[in-house]
Write an enzyme that holds these catalytic residues in place. Structure first.
Site, PDB file in Angstrom:
ATOM      1  N   ILE A 146      -0.896   4.560   0.218  1.00 13.74           N
ATOM      2  CA  ILE A 146      -2.154   5.133   0.972  1.00 13.74           C
ATOM      3  C   ILE A 146      -1.515   7.375   0.488  1.00 13.74           C
ATOM      4  O   ILE A 146      -1.797   8.198   0.907  1.00 13.74           O
ATOM      5  CB  ILE A 146      -3.065   5.190   2.198  1.00 13.74           C
ATOM      6  CG1 ILE A 146      -3.099   3.503   2.075  1.00 13.74           C
ATOM      7  CG2 ILE A 146      -4.243   6.076   2.294  1.00 13.74           C
ATOM      8  CD1 ILE A 146      -3.960   3.047   0.619  1.00 13.74           C
ATOM      9  N   LYS A 162       5.007   3.283  17.464  1.00 13.97           N
ATOM     10  CA  LYS A 162       5.156   2.101  16.318  1.00 13.97           C
ATOM     11  C   LYS A 162       6.808   2.442  16.232  1.00 13.97           C
ATOM     12  O   LYS A 162       6.544   3.540  14.504  1.00 13.97           O
ATOM     13  CB  LYS A 162       3.923   2.355  15.485  1.00 13.97           C
ATOM     14  CG  LYS A 162       3.868   1.635  14.791  1.00 13.97           C
ATOM     15  CD  LYS A 162       2.412   1.344  14.067  1.00 13.97           C
ATOM     16  CE  LYS A 162       1.738   0.368  12.683  1.00 13.97           C
ATOM     17  NZ  LYS A 162       0.617   0.120  12.321  1.00 13.97           N
ATOM     18  N   GLY A 179      -4.055  -6.160  10.625  1.00 16.56           N
ATOM     19  CA  GLY A 179      -4.135  -4.835   9.704  1.00 16.56           C
ATOM     20  C   GLY A 179      -4.638  -5.723   8.819  1.00 16.56           C
ATOM     21  O   GLY A 179      -5.888  -6.690   8.744  1.00 16.56           O
ATOM     22  N   ASN A 185       1.050  -1.345  -0.364  1.00 17.05           N
ATOM     23  CA  ASN A 185       0.228   0.431   0.013  1.00 17.05           C
ATOM     24  C   ASN A 185       0.932   1.523  -0.119  1.00 17.05           C
ATOM     25  O   ASN A 185       2.002   1.256   0.518  1.00 17.05           O
ATOM     26  CB  ASN A 185      -1.467  -0.001   1.439  1.00 17.05           C
ATOM     27  CG  ASN A 185      -0.487   0.352   2.310  1.00 17.05           C
ATOM     28  OD1 ASN A 185      -0.283   1.615   2.063  1.00 17.05           O
ATOM     29  ND2 ASN A 185      -0.335   0.024   3.529  1.00 17.05           N
ATOM     30  N   CYS A 221       7.190   8.034   9.528  1.00 15.47           N
ATOM     31  CA  CYS A 221       7.316   9.511   8.515  1.00 15.47           C
ATOM     32  C   CYS A 221       8.804  10.169   8.328  1.00 15.47           C
ATOM     33  O   CYS A 221       9.140  10.075   9.681  1.00 15.47           O
ATOM     34  CB  CYS A 221       6.141  10.078   8.841  1.00 15.47           C
ATOM     35  SG  CYS A 221       4.626   9.525   8.757  1.00 15.47           S
ATOM     36  N   GLY A 250       1.737  -9.195   9.612  1.00 15.92           N
ATOM     37  CA  GLY A 250       1.024 -10.344   8.908  1.00 15.92           C
ATOM     38  C   GLY A 250       0.577 -11.585   9.907  1.00 15.92           C
ATOM     39  O   GLY A 250       0.288 -12.597   9.477  1.00 15.92           O
TER      40      GLY A 250
END
Lengths: 316, 265
Positions: A75, A170, A270, A73, A135, A249
């Site tokens: 996003i 995280k 997730g 992904n 980030c 996973g």
């Protein structure tokens, strides 16, 4: 459910969890119909979609791409900003009647401080914050905050000053020294670390004969990354004393059990929810049966048992 | 219509009709979807419960009957091939019904006097279902456009269901030679709408054909998607009101809402 649901309860990083299954950030929409008790069976807590100070439109072009046993992904943290979250997301999150974490994007030091101050203004409504250090550090070298122990420490210190509630951090599995980053988070006052996030990868679009994603790289998740994530959980659990939440996973109760044996106190799920809404209940149920069958008194008896057995508590 | 979030269900394949080399109609027994689905809504369909292929395939509901619903599956890769080759009696997993259909998307705007339906290929699926709900009186032209050779089965299957079907093929081997849009009226009077589903090129051509009437052109869009519940934001579409999710805000939008030029091809 069979077994003793109360034995699945624990407090992890300042958050009371009725089950060790947490819905990972980026998965659950603010659709009130999905924040009801019957849609959240087996869920101990939820982490919100990423929240940044200002709204983010997210990335252009293709955003998801299926891969063997997983998906990519890109996003781009699309969200309406923290003020929109307070107005529209928070009331939905509160409606579930169970703990949640607001996933906060580690942007610049100033932005994250302001974002956390806004959340802190409603401290009694927000059970916990999960700081996303994947980030880029625009104040520094442009690499993700979580890439080094030093920048992780800086990010967590800033967040810790601005938020006095439970703080989970995280981590990013891209960090070459993930254990060092985890230790830095602990030293700066994190209440728990989530290990980890998606794995940097890419796909090529053979029809268009170019990379599938505009930003070329994207995050890999799903069962394909589970063994990688388990290895990082093992390493990080050996490096810190604060709780570790295994993430990457997890798609079955067996995966969750493996994470707990490696030392994780809880797991985040997730991508697997994209194919099975009922997974959290199945995991909670499976763990209950597994611990009961093994004669383990409670969930905490499972946490780190794989390490103890490996380190000589039990001969092979 | 009250909003319902989709749910996961097992679905037994009641019939597997291989219409032609690449198109299959799957009739699935699944009361949870069949009891609530609206035309324009779709399901995320998976073969089995394993991890590979990982994600469901978004397929529009083409018909409902009792506790059953039908989808049209065009084989484009391994996932759709697995679905197409699932025999009667076997079970698939379904997430659904997903999305905002042709009726819900109107948000109270009454149906127009006449609706023209235009589908490209298996894009005909949601329109077939819509046709049933429109109860015949308000339906203008019903058009199916296909490339030509290789689409015999779908065109026959659709023709059996819609006696008034106008069929067009680009190579002229099926129906009239031409594009689906050739079958539409010259202008679009105020009391008429066009509902369309099909390849991106067809939908873009439609917007160019009726530039002043985009609010009365309703399109059911396709997109790559992952979650089918509005969570991952993998299927967002640029619109006049910002990014919107094809899976849950759509798939039905007016052509006026969609920022076609900002949409990645």
């Amino acid at each position: 459910m069979t077994g003793r649901p109360d034995l699945m309860a624990s407090t992890v990083g300042g958050l009371p969890l009725s089950s060790p299954v947490v819905i990972a950030s980026g998965v659950w929409p603010y659709d009130p119909a999905l924040w009801t008790a019957d849609r959240l069976e087996g869920v101990g807590a939820l982490s919100t979609k990423a929240v940044s100070l200002a709204p983010r439109a997210g990335n252009l072009g293709t955003r998801v791409w299926e891969t063997p046993c997983g998906m990519l992904n890109s996003i781009g943290l699309q969200n309406g900003g923290v003020r929109d979250f307070m107005e529209r997301g928070l009331p939905v999150a509160e409606s579930a009647g169970r703990p949640f974490l607001v996933n906060v994007v580690m942007e610049s030091e100033g932005e994250v401080s302001e974002c956390l101050a806004i959340l802190g203004g409603q401290r009694e409504r927000i059970p916990a914050v999960e700081l996303n250090v994947s980030c880029p550090n625009v104040d520094g070298d442009g690499m993700a905050w979580g890439m080094t122990a030093r920048s992780t420490a800086k990010a967590v210190a800033v967040a810790r000053r601005s938020w006095d509630g439970p703080l989970w951090v995280k981590l990013t599995p891209q960090a070459p020294d993930l254990a060092g980053a985890a230790r830095a988070a602990e030293a700066e006052g994190a209440d728990a670390v989530v290990c980890g996030n998606t794995w940097l990868a890419m796909a090529m679009d053979l029809q268009k004969r170019r990379p599938a994603f505009q930003r070329v790289v994207a995050g890999l998740s799903g069962p394909a990354v589970f063994p990688l994530a388990l290895r990082t959980v093992w390493e990080v659990c050996g490096a810190v004393s604060i709780p570790v939440i295994g993430c990457g996973g997890v798609a079955s109760w067996e995966d969750a059990a493996a994470m707990l044996l490696a030392g994780a106190s809880a797991v985040e799920v997730g991508s697997a929810l994209f194919t099975d809404f009922d997974l959290p209940r199945k995991i909670a149920d499976g763990l209950m049966k597994y611990t009961a069958a093994a004669g383990i008194e409670s969930l905490s008896g499972l946490v780190g048992l794989g390490r103890k057995n490996h380190e000589g508590g039990e001969r092979r | 219509m009250t909003h319902r979030a989709p749910r996961d269900f097992p679905a037994e394949v009641v019939e597997n009709l291989r219409l032609d080399g690449k198109t299959t109609a799957l009739v699935l027994r699944c009361p949870g979807v069949a009891s609530t689905a609206e035309p324009g809504q779709f399901v995320m369909l998976r073969a089995g419960t394993g991890n590979d292929p990982f994600l469901g395939r978004p397929l529009a509901v083409a018909d409902l009957s009792g506790d059953r619903f039908t989808v049209l599956c065009r084989t484009v890769g391994r996932g759709t091939e697995l679905l197409s080759s699932t025999p009667a009696g076997a079970e698939l997993t379904v997430r659904g019904p997903v999305g905002t259909g042709f009726w819900s998307a109107r948000r109270g705007v009454p149906l127009p006097k006449t609706v023209h339906l235009v589908g490209g290929g298996v894009g005909m699926a949601p329109l077939l279902f819509a046709l049933r709900r429109l109860d015949g009186t308000a339906v203008g032209r019903v058009i199916l456009g296909v490339a030509g050779q290789g689409w015999e089965g779908l065109t026959r299957w659709a023709g059996e269901r819609i006696p008034s079907l106008d069929l067009y093929s680009q190579d002229g081997t099926l129906g009239r030679r031409g594009l689906a849009l050739d079958g539409l009226p010259e202008g679009l009077p105020d009391e008429e709408e066009i509902w369309a589903c099909g390849p991106e090129g067809m939908l873009r051509a439609l917007t160019k054909r009726y530039p002043g009437d985009l609010g009365r052109i309703r399109v059911a869009l396709e997109s790559r998607m992952a979650c089918g519940m509005g969570g991952c934001l993998g299927c967002v579409l640029p619109t006049t009101s910002g990014n919107r999710r094809v899976c849950s805000d759509g798939p039905v939008f007016t052509a006026e809402e969609v920022l076609w030029d900002d949409r990645s091809a």
